[in-house]
Write an enzyme that holds these catalytic residues in place. Sequence first.
Site, short mmCIF file in Angstrom:
data_model
loop_
_atom_site.label_atom_id
_atom_site.label_comp_id
_atom_site.label_asym_id
_atom_site.label_seq_id
_atom_site.Cartn_x
_atom_site.Cartn_y
_atom_site.Cartn_z
N HIS A 177 0.85 -1.20 0.00
CA HIS A 177 0.00 0.00 0.00
C HIS A 177 0.88 1.24 0.00
CE1 HIS A 177 -3.41 2.44 0.22
NE2 HIS A 177 -4.06 1.90 1.23
N HIS A 180 -2.93 6.67 -0.90
CA HIS A 180 -3.95 7.20 0.04
C HIS A 180 -3.41 7.86 1.30
CE1 HIS A 180 -6.81 4.03 -1.92
NE2 HIS A 180 -6.46 5.01 -2.74
N TYR A 182 -0.91 6.94 3.24
CA TYR A 182 -0.31 6.10 4.28
C TYR A 182 1.21 6.16 4.17
CZ TYR A 182 -5.17 4.91 4.90
OH TYR A 182 -6.53 5.01 5.11
#
Length: 356
Positions: A177, A180, A182
């Site tokens: 990930h 977004h 993060y």
Amino acid sequence: MSTLFSPLKIKNTELKNRIVVSPMCEYSSEDGFANDWHLVHLGSFATGGAGLIITEATAVSPEGRITFADLGIYKDEHIEKLKQITNFIKAQGAVPGTQLAHAGRKASHQEPWTGGKQIPSDQPNGWKSVSASAVPFTENEEPPVALDKAGIEKVKADFKAAAVRAVAAGFQVIELHGAHGYLINQFLSPFSNQRTDEYGGSFENRIRLLLEIIEDIKQVWPEENLLFVRISATEWVEGGWTADDSVALAKILKDKGVDLIDCSTGGNIPNVKIPLIPGYQVEFAEKVKKESGILTGTVGLITKADQANEIIKNERADLVFFAREMLRDPHFALRAAHELGEEIKWPVQYERAKWH
């Protein structure tokens, strides 16, 4: 010609169709453990015909969770239930994937349905978050601790250990990930990364953490398994990460053995104006695919079979990730096949319900 229901073979893994269940946080874990909610939630997508099913953002450390109720893969005890889930997914002819994540400065929050606000580090269920720099996501939040060298090494070790557990749990795909807002995204963006060492400043320095995590994971992740990276392909803001940065990164990731870039956008800068229309992020998957030569996935307000089929048919992306539409209809793939006139295998238990 490829369609939504044509198989896609990447290395030795064959996805039976181009439909992917996108990672969706459930905020339903205690101490990171998967439970029967996750088995039924993810299992229903497998009986519903999706080709690839990816767990929600799965934290590589307790401090890497968005909320105290996030799914985790930061201790060996987490493996047993995850293995039950992957076994069920495989039994339905689907491929199980996990999204390894670290929330960085977006950690230590309430679940969305209790307000979603940051929990101060001195309160129950709260902890001190970490990031590339001591810059909070919003002004009224507690600033994160800027990671020092030892902190960065811990993050890398946590991702590597999580990958070892992902193997033991039976996952065939890891998605890192990097989107977004993060932690990995916080390093990539010049807005959240204000470091002056080798992890900050230039494009080459800001992508360094991601490249080092990939290098570490590849030491323990079997060669035949797949490695995806989700990125925010643009920050939608002047001076931020751009689509051209995404292409440049994709070229490097392709050389490093990454199999696919999952192109989302935004999430690192609050209150940004994003043109939320159906398929609003497809253009980024298309650009990255065409200009870097890597496989891409697209996601975001894709809700209809013909809309998804057009994306694959016109080679705008190689996979279509569905999120909210899957929550509305876990058997979306079965319905989509019927609408597109495709014959696909149903679970024998459900065959009497097939459309004719």
